[in-house]
Design a protein around this motif. Structure first.
Motif, PDB file in Angstrom:
ATOM      1  N   LEU A 120       8.257  -2.426   8.789  1.00 34.84           N
ATOM      2  CA  LEU A 120       7.372  -3.365   8.641  1.00 34.84           C
ATOM      3  C   LEU A 120       6.500  -2.679   9.515  1.00 34.84           C
ATOM      4  O   LEU A 120       5.080  -2.514   9.830  1.00 34.84           O
ATOM      5  N   PRO A 124       4.163   1.387   9.890  1.00 37.33           N
ATOM      6  CA  PRO A 124       3.213   0.613   8.126  1.00 37.33           C
ATOM      7  C   PRO A 124       2.469   2.003   7.396  1.00 37.33           C
ATOM      8  O   PRO A 124       2.983   3.049   7.290  1.00 37.33           O
ATOM      9  N   VAL A 125       1.978   1.177   6.576  1.00 35.81           N
ATOM     10  CA  VAL A 125       1.011   2.463   5.619  1.00 35.81           C
ATOM     11  C   VAL A 125       0.785   3.215   6.028  1.00 35.81           C
ATOM     12  O   VAL A 125      -0.360   3.576   7.324  1.00 35.81           O
ATOM     13  N   GLU A 177      -3.779  -6.120   3.333  1.00 40.71           N
ATOM     14  CA  GLU A 177      -3.619  -6.157   4.898  1.00 40.71           C
ATOM     15  C   GLU A 177      -3.343  -6.968   5.903  1.00 40.71           C
ATOM     16  O   GLU A 177      -1.740  -6.745   6.164  1.00 40.71           O
ATOM     17  N   GLU A 180       0.904  -6.549   4.803  1.00 41.80           N
ATOM     18  CA  GLU A 180       1.426  -5.359   5.964  1.00 41.80           C
ATOM     19  C   GLU A 180       2.592  -5.665   7.306  1.00 41.80           C
ATOM     20  O   GLU A 180       3.747  -5.389   7.291  1.00 41.80           O
TER      21      GLU A 180
END
Length: 286
Positions: A120, A124-125, A177, A180
């Protein structure tokens, strides 16, 4: 659980008491260091100061090496595994190897979960995905306003419909967000320092003499053989016992004060048993 198991497996021989005590105190400090370093590895805190059990006396060379380690938690885990292996070889830990292997399994499962948590933080995205999502939300915002303005009969209804639809999608976006990266210092992130504090309190409780020794049991066949159960508040009863130990109230037999939940010696019946007995009574009455 792994630490508790090792304490339970320690050699109880009086001749090895000094070695066992040194082993346990070294282990508890390494466990505190392991948990704290694991939280530090996955977090993005600017201030990495945490509470640790005092590890004064550990090798300065080992601590100097730990300073430059890529993942400190992996090094500390290796120390713990090596310490347990040496303890088992020297009979400080006295238990069958297949049972001791569960401790290694629990430590291994813990490091696997830590690696999953690190993903994580490190992965990240993707940035293009995040940008496209924001761009599509803005387009949705604009077209929602236009559609509501052209289809609604009243400006008030148009505003209400557009506002509700847009705020729902943007709320989901901002919640994502926050989720995340839960290992930061924002108000909605995990309480890293408090987690380390709770871990140290648990380790200290497990290291106390009362936790390491099995409670004595004054067995009375006539009294305990009934297996009587009562509904009580455990905290209230423990408070009463502590007052007896400290002399605040007169010592009496530690009976459970509460509402009796069943006849002495009676075993609780399951739901299916009760249904079967009810049906049997109805058939006998017919």
């Amino acid at each position: 659980n792994a630490f508790s198991s090792v304490l339970a497996f320690s050699n109880a021989s009086p001749e090895r008491a000094a070695e066992v005590e040194k082993f346990q105190h070294l282990l508890v400090r390494l466990m505190s260091m392991l948990y704290g370093s694991a939280l530090t590895d996955v977090s993005e805190l600017d201030d990495t100061s945490m509470e640790f059990l005092d590890f004064t006396g550990l090798s300065d060379t080992s601590l100097s090496f730990l300073k430059d380690a890529h993942f400190k938690s992996e090094v500390v885990l290796q120390w713990i595994q090596k310490l347990i292996a040496e303890g088992a070889a020297s009979d400080i830990i006295k238990i069958a190897p297949p049972i001791l292997s569960r401790v290694y399994n629990q430590l291994g499962n813990g490091i696997v979960l830590l690696n999953n948590a690190q993903k994580l933080n490190e992965f990240p995205v993707p940035f293009p995905v995040a940008q496209v999502l924001v761009f599509m939300l803005m387009l949705h915002w604009i077209f929602t306003v236009l559609v509501c303005a052209s289809t609604a009969d009243s400006p008030v209804y148009a505003f209400f419909e557009a506002f509700v639809v847009v705020i729902i999608y943007w709320s989901v976006h901002y919640i994502a967000e926050e989720l995340e990266q839960p290992f930061g210092s924002d108000p909605n992130d995990l309480p890293i320092a408090e987690m380390q504090f709770d871990m140290n309190r648990s380790l200290q409780d497990l290291m106390s003499a009362e936790a390491r020794d099995v409670p004595s049991f004054d067995f009375d066949r006539d009294w305990h053989g009934q297996l009587e159960t009562k509904v009580i508040s455990l905290d209230v009863h423990l408070t009463r016992v502590r007052k007896m130990v400290t002399g605040e109230i007169a010592p009496t037999r530690q009976t459970l004060i509460g509402k009796t939940s069943g006849k002495p010696g009676a075993k609780p019946r399951s739901r299916l048993t009760k249904i079967a007995m009810t049906m049997a009574r109805r058939q006998s009455a017919e």
